[in-house]
Design an enzyme around this catalytic site. Sequence first.
Site, PDB file in Angstrom:
ATOM      1  N   HIS A  56       6.334   5.200   5.051  1.00 44.11           N
ATOM      2  CA  HIS A  56       7.631   5.340   4.372  1.00 44.11           C
ATOM      3  C   HIS A  56       8.353   6.610   4.837  1.00 44.11           C
ATOM      4  O   HIS A  56       9.527   6.564   5.241  1.00 44.11           O
ATOM      5  CB  HIS A  56       7.398   5.374   2.858  1.00 44.11           C
ATOM      6  CG  HIS A  56       8.648   5.447   2.049  1.00 44.11           C
ATOM      7  ND1 HIS A  56       9.117   4.396   1.301  1.00 44.11           N
ATOM      8  CD2 HIS A  56       9.555   6.462   1.863  1.00 44.11           C
ATOM      9  CE1 HIS A  56      10.241   4.751   0.684  1.00 44.11           C
ATOM     10  NE2 HIS A  56      10.516   6.010   1.004  1.00 44.11           N
ATOM     11  N   GLU A  57       7.658   7.737   4.792  1.00 43.43           N
ATOM     12  CA  GLU A  57       8.276   8.996   5.192  1.00 43.43           C
ATOM     13  C   GLU A  57       8.545   9.039   6.695  1.00 43.43           C
ATOM     14  O   GLU A  57       9.547   9.608   7.138  1.00 43.43           O
ATOM     15  CB  GLU A  57       7.393  10.179   4.783  1.00 43.43           C
ATOM     16  CG  GLU A  57       7.123  10.293   3.301  1.00 43.43           C
ATOM     17  CD  GLU A  57       8.380  10.355   2.464  1.00 43.43           C
ATOM     18  OE1 GLU A  57       9.422  10.817   2.970  1.00 43.43           O
ATOM     19  OE2 GLU A  57       8.335   9.918   1.308  1.00 43.43           O
ATOM     20  N   PRO A  76      29.441  27.713 -12.900  1.00 42.84           N
ATOM     21  CA  PRO A  76      28.175  27.116 -13.334  1.00 42.84           C
ATOM     22  C   PRO A  76      27.210  28.167 -13.845  1.00 42.84           C
ATOM     23  O   PRO A  76      27.358  29.359 -13.558  1.00 42.84           O
ATOM     24  CB  PRO A  76      27.652  26.446 -12.050  1.00 42.84           C
ATOM     25  CG  PRO A  76      28.828  26.339 -11.142  1.00 42.84           C
ATOM     26  CD  PRO A  76      29.716  27.479 -11.482  1.00 42.84           C
ATOM     27  N   PRO A  77      26.193  27.751 -14.580  1.00 44.74           N
ATOM     28  CA  PRO A  77      25.189  28.713 -15.079  1.00 44.74           C
ATOM     29  C   PRO A  77      24.452  29.404 -13.941  1.00 44.74           C
ATOM     30  O   PRO A  77      24.145  28.800 -12.910  1.00 44.74           O
ATOM     31  CB  PRO A  77      24.234  27.833 -15.898  1.00 44.74           C
ATOM     32  CG  PRO A  77      25.011  26.606 -16.221  1.00 44.74           C
ATOM     33  CD  PRO A  77      25.965  26.394 -15.101  1.00 44.74           C
ATOM     34  N   GLY A  78      24.178  30.703 -14.124  1.00 43.97           N
ATOM     35  CA  GLY A  78      23.377  31.442 -13.173  1.00 43.97           C
ATOM     36  C   GLY A  78      24.109  31.974 -11.967  1.00 43.97           C
ATOM     37  O   GLY A  78      23.491  32.493 -11.038  1.00 43.97           O
ATOM     38  N   THR A  79      25.447  31.883 -11.946  1.00 42.88           N
ATOM     39  CA  THR A  79      26.199  32.334 -10.771  1.00 42.88           C
ATOM     40  C   THR A  79      26.556  33.814 -10.824  1.00 42.88           C
ATOM     41  O   THR A  79      27.170  34.321  -9.886  1.00 42.88           O
ATOM     42  CB  THR A  79      27.481  31.503 -10.612  1.00 42.88           C
ATOM     43  OG1 THR A  79      28.184  31.463 -11.862  1.00 42.88           O
ATOM     44  CG2 THR A  79      27.161  30.080 -10.175  1.00 42.88           C
ATOM     45  N   GLY A  80      26.211  34.503 -11.899  1.00 42.71           N
ATOM     46  CA  GLY A  80      26.420  35.952 -11.938  1.00 42.71           C
ATOM     47  C   GLY A  80      27.619  36.412 -12.729  1.00 42.71           C
ATOM     48  O   GLY A  80      28.143  37.498 -12.477  1.00 42.71           O
ATOM     49  N   ASP A 117      15.486   6.023  -3.269  1.00 43.40           N
ATOM     50  CA  ASP A 117      16.340   5.848  -2.087  1.00 43.40           C
ATOM     51  C   ASP A 117      17.419   4.808  -2.341  1.00 43.40           C
ATOM     52  O   ASP A 117      18.591   5.009  -1.989  1.00 43.40           O
ATOM     53  CB  ASP A 117      15.485   5.420  -0.886  1.00 43.40           C
ATOM     54  CG  ASP A 117      14.428   6.456  -0.542  1.00 43.40           C
ATOM     55  OD1 ASP A 117      14.676   7.642  -0.808  1.00 43.40           O
ATOM     56  OD2 ASP A 117      13.370   6.069  -0.022  1.00 43.40           O
TER      57      ASP A 117
END
Length: 638
Positions: free
Chosen positions: A425-426, A204-208, A502
């Site tokens: 709700h939370e 994936p992008p950004g994994t080094g 949800d």
Amino acid sequence: MPPRNLLIWFAALTLLMLAWQFYQSDADKVETIVYNPNFVQLVATNQVVEAEVFEDISGRQYIDGQRRELDPRTGKARRFRVDVKITPELISSMVNHGIKFAFKRQSPYIWQILSGMVLPILLVFGLLYFVNRQMKSAGAGALGFGKSRAKMLNRDRNKTTFKDVAGVEEAKEEVQEVVEFLKDPKKFQKLGGRMPKGVLLMGPPGTGKTLLAKAIAGEADVPFFTISGADFVEMFVGVGASRVRDMFEQAKRSAPCIIFIDEIDAVGRSRGTGIGGGHDEREQTLNALLVEMDGFDTQEGIIIIAATNRPDVLDPALLRPGRFDRQIVIDLPTLDGRVDILKIHARKIVLDPDVDLRRIGRGTPGCSGADLANLLNEAALLASRSNKESVNLSDLEEARDKVRWGRERRSRVLDEKEKRITAYHESGHAILTVLVEESEPLHKLTIIPRGTAYLGATMQLPEKDRHLENRTKMRGVLVTLMGGRMAELLTFNEITSGASSDLKQATHLAHMMVCDWGMSEAMGPQTFGQHEELMFLGREISRQQDFSDDTARRIDEEVHRLLQESYERARVLLTEHRADLDKIAALLIERETLDGRDVEDLVRFGRIRTEAERAATAAANEVVPGAAPVEIGAKSEQ
């Protein structure tokens, strides 16, 4: 500059000079007249305004003068030239008639031409210098579009080593062979073996991926050529193929070295998909790359490393043995990997001694190395904005929440009714998170709006990175997702649009349980539908229905049953803990943000315990640290 290009520019300069001379001679056209009677008559009738008396190097004498009469074509005074013999009588006659005159010595004709062309010559050479500089900055030189745009990082500029790379330990072990080969090729050649010509880094992008390639070159202490796949392709036919050949020629002159092609999918896509029957410029570039990879031997000391996050679109010929015959997957880091990455990026950050990077690692599941670097940078900016001496844990957690859900929007003021609904709700989510089986520990809940859609959020910290999920836990997640809607219904006898996110997550999860994981007793151990997903990203592109309409109806019924059972169980649990629901909601309205441990204390013990009591309980139960927040919360309809 090549001789051929120099000749082209010289010819263009010559033509420009001739055109300029023609323009000047036409613009300043001088009428030639005879001395007697024309000039004598002009002087006698006072038609001459001024005159310049010249004598050239050959002894020829003449007068350039200006008449009072205007030229109807240009609107300027008409000029004339006349050959004369300068005598005292001629001078006396011009003085008597008030003619302004001056004596000048004529410069050579060639000097007249050159002096009139100084400006155009400077303009041409300035244009030539600018164009040549622009071409060189593009990596091609003047008119050299076929030159490679690869940038070389030599040993002095590339200081990256494996110490700067974390979270990809398995990938580092696999590429260690490449480093050893570049350092000591004979070690691998003495038994007849050869190193892979190409190494493809997938993830994936950004994994080094790029960072790992630089670290390989830094460890091996060899030149590092880097280029993007998009740099090969131009609108001109054959340019990409020429750049490929030039890149390999440069690499051979600098061997041993590493060629790194980033985003190779820009040029390495499967052939036959272009315009014009598969003969477009991109495919010609790919053909040249395939030929060059076949044409060199690893004994020359050249290793090709490429990176992509779309290996599914690459041409099969590019992946066959002898080209990119070693493929290394660089996945998102695990919990330990995230902690190691945070430690590396924290070297440049002034951290508070009490900061626990493992806690931050737990809170960032699914984050890449680039995400973690951005998180630490945001935390440092937040701390600087508050004029702090160091970055503490609260800055890091706020930066994590900002990156994942957006910045707090305290200007988005909720009225009392909306604030109360969001709090209940939370609180409903939070209570069920504490009560259901195998639920992850509650981290915190808040009713402060974030980003563009979140009115509040309930976050959990999983105990560890999980690769398998059981049915009991999945049913518990469904119950937790229903907690917000049910809390609203029990308290206000009304439902709102806040539970839209949800319900969407619950419906998708129930569908996965029935169709993909075989967790439905009614449907049995079977999967339904063939679907395609983007490699690494896990996003479904399409799903093909391979079952009957009657089966589809039964699937819908089973998904509905799972959701209804979860909804009913949420009602039962919240009804039993209605007092806790009111207590937590009131406290949340007062504080706006609650620690998950406070909520758990209120549900299990009826009060908020002290830190000493919590530490004693943790020591007795040997609580194991966990992993990262899962978002469950109210979401406004935008």
